[in-house]
Structure formats: C-alpha cells, structure tokens
Design a protein around this motif. Sequence first.
Motif, PDB file in Angstrom:
ATOM      1  N   PHE A 120     -42.757  -4.431 -11.650  1.00 27.58           N
ATOM      2  CA  PHE A 120     -43.350  -5.878 -11.268  1.00 27.58           C
ATOM      3  C   PHE A 120     -42.945  -6.499 -12.760  1.00 27.58           C
ATOM      4  O   PHE A 120     -42.746  -7.785 -12.676  1.00 27.58           O
ATOM      5  CB  PHE A 120     -44.943  -5.570 -11.388  1.00 27.58           C
ATOM      6  N   ALA A 121     -42.742  -6.121 -13.900  1.00 29.87           N
ATOM      7  CA  ALA A 121     -42.305  -6.789 -15.068  1.00 29.87           C
ATOM      8  C   ALA A 121     -40.777  -7.108 -14.838  1.00 29.87           C
ATOM      9  O   ALA A 121     -40.490  -8.215 -15.567  1.00 29.87           O
ATOM     10  CB  ALA A 121     -42.315  -5.756 -16.204  1.00 29.87           C
ATOM     11  N   ASN A 122     -39.818  -6.423 -14.186  1.00 34.10           N
ATOM     12  CA  ASN A 122     -38.543  -7.043 -14.013  1.00 34.10           C
ATOM     13  C   ASN A 122     -37.939  -7.386 -12.944  1.00 34.10           C
ATOM     14  O   ASN A 122     -37.214  -8.104 -12.565  1.00 34.10           O
ATOM     15  CB  ASN A 122     -37.717  -5.456 -14.282  1.00 34.10           C
ATOM     16  N   CYS A 123     -38.850  -7.681 -11.687  1.00 34.25           N
ATOM     17  CA  CYS A 123     -38.593  -8.059 -10.404  1.00 34.25           C
ATOM     18  C   CYS A 123     -39.781  -9.024 -10.059  1.00 34.25           C
ATOM     19  O   CYS A 123     -41.049  -8.700 -10.393  1.00 34.25           O
ATOM     20  CB  CYS A 123     -38.778  -7.121  -9.395  1.00 34.25           C
ATOM     21  N   ALA A 124     -39.361 -10.179  -9.516  1.00 30.09           N
ATOM     22  CA  ALA A 124     -39.958 -11.413  -9.107  1.00 30.09           C
ATOM     23  C   ALA A 124     -40.099 -11.055  -7.596  1.00 30.09           C
ATOM     24  O   ALA A 124     -39.146 -10.613  -7.342  1.00 30.09           O
ATOM     25  CB  ALA A 124     -39.511 -12.588  -9.368  1.00 30.09           C
ATOM     26  N   GLU A 125     -41.012 -11.252  -6.860  1.00 32.57           N
ATOM     27  CA  GLU A 125     -41.200 -11.481  -5.573  1.00 32.57           C
ATOM     28  C   GLU A 125     -41.051 -10.028  -4.877  1.00 32.57           C
ATOM     29  O   GLU A 125     -40.564  -9.877  -3.764  1.00 32.57           O
ATOM     30  CB  GLU A 125     -40.363 -12.293  -4.772  1.00 32.57           C
TER      31      GLU A 125
ATOM     32  N   PHE B 292     -37.348  -2.836   0.760  1.00 31.75           N
ATOM     33  CA  PHE B 292     -37.762  -3.361  -0.640  1.00 31.75           C
ATOM     34  C   PHE B 292     -37.411  -4.840  -0.732  1.00 31.75           C
ATOM     35  O   PHE B 292     -35.961  -4.884  -0.891  1.00 31.75           O
ATOM     36  CB  PHE B 292     -37.377  -2.676  -1.603  1.00 31.75           C
ATOM     37  N   HIS B 293     -37.927  -5.952  -1.003  1.00 26.61           N
ATOM     38  CA  HIS B 293     -37.406  -7.271  -1.103  1.00 26.61           C
ATOM     39  C   HIS B 293     -37.695  -7.736  -2.436  1.00 26.61           C
ATOM     40  O   HIS B 293     -39.052  -7.110  -2.868  1.00 26.61           O
ATOM     41  CB  HIS B 293     -38.316  -8.025  -0.223  1.00 26.61           C
ATOM     42  N   PHE B 294     -36.860  -8.078  -3.102  1.00 30.96           N
ATOM     43  CA  PHE B 294     -36.996  -8.418  -4.569  1.00 30.96           C
ATOM     44  C   PHE B 294     -35.853  -9.523  -4.981  1.00 30.96           C
ATOM     45  O   PHE B 294     -34.935  -9.676  -4.390  1.00 30.96           O
ATOM     46  CB  PHE B 294     -36.748  -7.137  -5.275  1.00 30.96           C
ATOM     47  N   ARG B 295     -36.110  -9.966  -6.141  1.00 30.62           N
ATOM     48  CA  ARG B 295     -34.994 -10.613  -7.089  1.00 30.62           C
ATOM     49  C   ARG B 295     -35.560 -10.290  -8.698  1.00 30.62           C
ATOM     50  O   ARG B 295     -36.636 -10.281  -8.710  1.00 30.62           O
ATOM     51  CB  ARG B 295     -35.111 -11.957  -6.772  1.00 30.62           C
ATOM     52  N   LEU B 296     -34.376 -10.053  -9.384  1.00 29.64           N
ATOM     53  CA  LEU B 296     -34.725  -9.662 -10.631  1.00 29.64           C
ATOM     54  C   LEU B 296     -35.092 -11.324 -11.209  1.00 29.64           C
ATOM     55  O   LEU B 296     -34.679 -12.262 -10.747  1.00 29.64           O
ATOM     56  CB  LEU B 296     -33.396  -9.458 -11.300  1.00 29.64           C
ATOM     57  N   LYS B 297     -36.071 -11.212 -12.287  1.00 26.65           N
ATOM     58  CA  LYS B 297     -36.489 -12.429 -12.982  1.00 26.65           C
ATOM     59  C   LYS B 297     -35.567 -13.303 -13.328  1.00 26.65           C
ATOM     60  O   LYS B 297     -35.652 -14.491 -13.311  1.00 26.65           O
ATOM     61  CB  LYS B 297     -37.453 -11.917 -13.867  1.00 26.65           C
ATOM     62  N   ARG B 298     -34.338 -12.922 -13.627  1.00 21.59           N
ATOM     63  CA  ARG B 298     -33.155 -13.794 -14.000  1.00 21.59           C
ATOM     64  C   ARG B 298     -32.373 -14.403 -12.839  1.00 21.59           C
ATOM     65  O   ARG B 298     -31.606 -15.213 -13.092  1.00 21.59           O
ATOM     66  CB  ARG B 298     -32.320 -12.946 -15.026  1.00 21.59           C
ATOM     67  N   ASP B 299     -32.677 -13.978 -11.640  1.00 23.10           N
ATOM     68  CA  ASP B 299     -31.903 -14.295 -10.548  1.00 23.10           C
ATOM     69  C   ASP B 299     -32.623 -15.660  -9.861  1.00 23.10           C
ATOM     70  O   ASP B 299     -33.773 -15.764  -9.967  1.00 23.10           O
ATOM     71  CB  ASP B 299     -31.967 -13.199  -9.289  1.00 23.10           C
ATOM     72  N   ARG B 300     -31.960 -16.369  -9.428  1.00 20.38           N
ATOM     73  CA  ARG B 300     -32.213 -17.756  -8.715  1.00 20.38           C
ATOM     74  C   ARG B 300     -32.597 -17.314  -7.223  1.00 20.38           C
ATOM     75  O   ARG B 300     -33.528 -17.852  -6.746  1.00 20.38           O
ATOM     76  CB  ARG B 300     -31.171 -18.851  -8.868  1.00 20.38           C
ATOM     77  N   HIS B 301     -31.894 -16.529  -6.654  1.00 17.96           N
ATOM     78  CA  HIS B 301     -31.948 -15.989  -5.099  1.00 17.96           C
ATOM     79  C   HIS B 301     -32.418 -14.658  -5.106  1.00 17.96           C
ATOM     80  O   HIS B 301     -31.901 -13.863  -5.963  1.00 17.96           O
ATOM     81  CB  HIS B 301     -31.067 -16.357  -4.418  1.00 17.96           C
ATOM     82  N   PRO B 302     -33.150 -14.339  -4.008  1.00 21.42           N
ATOM     83  CA  PRO B 302     -33.450 -12.929  -3.616  1.00 21.42           C
ATOM     84  C   PRO B 302     -32.219 -12.024  -3.761  1.00 21.42           C
ATOM     85  O   PRO B 302     -31.122 -12.517  -3.256  1.00 21.42           O
ATOM     86  CB  PRO B 302     -34.218 -13.037  -2.425  1.00 21.42           C
ATOM     87  N   ARG B 303     -32.286 -10.714  -3.954  1.00 21.85           N
ATOM     88  CA  ARG B 303     -31.222  -9.966  -3.633  1.00 21.85           C
ATOM     89  C   ARG B 303     -31.310  -9.305  -2.228  1.00 21.85           C
ATOM     90  O   ARG B 303     -32.375  -9.460  -1.573  1.00 21.85           O
ATOM     91  CB  ARG B 303     -31.505  -8.749  -4.725  1.00 21.85           C
TER      92      ARG B 303
END
Length: 146
Positions: free
Chosen positions: A53-58, A81-92
């Motif tokens: 949760f600290a490194n991934c948003a959403e 698993f759906h996620f984006r890294l906190k520095r990403d603008r868009h989901p991975r």
Amino acid sequence: MSALARYADFFASLTPADLDRLDTVFVENARFEDPFNAVTGLAGIRAVFEHMFANCAEARFEVLECVDDASASVGYIQWRFHFRLKRDRHPRQPVVGVSRVVLASDGRVREHVDYWDAAGGLYAQFPVVGGLMRWLRRRLEVPGSA
C-alpha cells in the motif's frame, strides 16, 4: 459460504484499514510467500501489505476464481492485481496469479503462497528490465510457440 470464499472476499476488498484485523483472518504463525517475500507471523504479513500500500496506488485484487473442497483444508484463488506505482500517471498492466491457501481448523489462513510470473507480469513493464526480459524470452522460447 466456505472459509476460503470468505478469505477471497477479504482479499478482494483489502484496504489499509483491514490490516488492523489480520488476526481474524490469519492464525498467529501463518506463513505468507510471494515472489518477493517469505514471512511467518502476523507482523510479517502486515509488513508485506503495508509495503504494497505504501508503494502502490489504487492497489486491489480482483478474484477471478475460487476453488475449494469443503472437506479439504487447501484451496486455490486465481486473482488479478490492479495497481499503479505512486510515481506512475496511469495504471500498470494487471498481474494475474494464483494463491494456494491452507486453512486452519477454525477457518483462518495458516498458509498463503502466491504463484505468479514476476518476469513477464511485472518486470516486463519497466523500460530497461522489460527489454532484457523480452530479449531473454525470445532467446529461450521455441520458434513459433508464442
């Protein structure tokens, strides 16, 4: 609803607030393992999810399939698993995996082991490492098989 289905529901709706009630889901000395971590105990399991949760948003898990035998203590959950890294603008790109779950006699989780392709599912999404993974895959695959 089976104990595994209840766990799958917990897993699918997991939020940082749920980490305060891990003891209702896992036995005290539960084992959790994924391609990056191998921990035993509630504190270790909590640390893995806190780090996520600290490194991934959403960050969220979508349960695709839950397979269990009511008479057995072992079941399997297929998830995405759906996620984006906190520095990403868009989901991975989502990562798909399977968890082997062993239940204790009281229905709580005694063991949770994740199986997923870290190289193809995650590393391939990063520029430098992804290029290396694609090159390596091309070198190792049987021509015409992919």
